[in-house]
Scaffold this motif. Structure first.
Motif: not given
Length: 222
Positions: A35-55
């Motif tokens: 929620a504190q992230m502002t950098d797009d690349s960090q947010i993209e990395g966090a979203a990819n972490q969710v995807v890996e966790a779901l997998k």
């Protein structure tokens, strides 16, 4: 003894499996940090972490962990929105929902309904912010078009005024030339007439003088 050893190894293996599951599950997702992230690349990395966790949790067929991971992702997205980073939330949610859409059948087999998996509060906030952004872009573009139109109109008006002024100058010069030519023509005609008149008067004077001279000659008068 062998039986006890086997049970101990199995217990250790289950412990490591549980730890690994947690490392790739909901506990691995720090919603507050996202929620504190502002950098797009960090947010993209966090979203990819969710995807890996779901997998990982889908592979484990762990419905509760899949739902927990999604809940953490929703919490993170809501945090981004609350902090005013709607664009970041949109990218984050888009990455997660793309994966969910691609795995609808698998999730359905786990008993998870994907039709409303992301709350309307999140999607509506993103949609509203996107609409406002599009309207702002449109307003900016419309204003720019109006400015460009005004500049073009001013340029056309200036060109028209310049052409009209040049035309007026040309007409004035032409009228002056015509007046000059007409005056010169009239002066020439007047001079020619004066010369003609003078010549005629001179001829008449010569004729009169000649007649008078003839009359003075003796025997010339009958």
């Amino acid at each position: 003894m062998k039986k006890i050893l086997f049970l101990a190894v199995a217990t250790v293996a289950m412990t490591f499996a549980a730890c690994g599951s947690k490392q790739q599950g909901a506990d691995a997702i720090d919603a507050e940090a996202v929620a504190q992230m502002t950098d797009d690349s960090q947010i993209e990395g966090a979203a990819n972490q969710v995807v890996e966790a779901l997998k990982a949790q889908i592979a484990n067929a762990d419905k509760s962990q899949v739902e927990a991971v999604i809940a953490k992702a929703v919490e993170a997205a809501q945090g981004l929105i609350s902090n005013g980073n709607v664009a970041g939330a949109s990218k984050y949610v888009q990455t997660v929902t793309n994966f969910i859409s691609e795995n609808q059948e698998t999730l359905a087999n786990l008993g998870i309904d994907t039709s409303s998996i992301i709350p309307a509060t999140v999607t509506d906030a993103i949609s509203a912010a996107t609409t406002v952004g599009e309207q702002a872009d449109c307003a900016t573009q419309c204003a720019q078009e109006q400015v460009e139109g005004a500049v073009e109109s001013a340029q056309q008006a200036a060109e028209s005024a310049q052409q009209a002024a040049q035309q007026a100058v040309d007409q004035t010069v032409e009228a002056a030339q015509q007046a000059t030519n007409q005056a010169a023509q009239q002066a020439s005609q007047a001079a020619q007439q004066a010369v003609s008149n003078a010549a005629q008067q001179a001829n008449e004077a010569v004729n009169q003088a000649a007649q008078q001279a003839i009359r003075r000659i003796p025997g010339a008068q009958q």
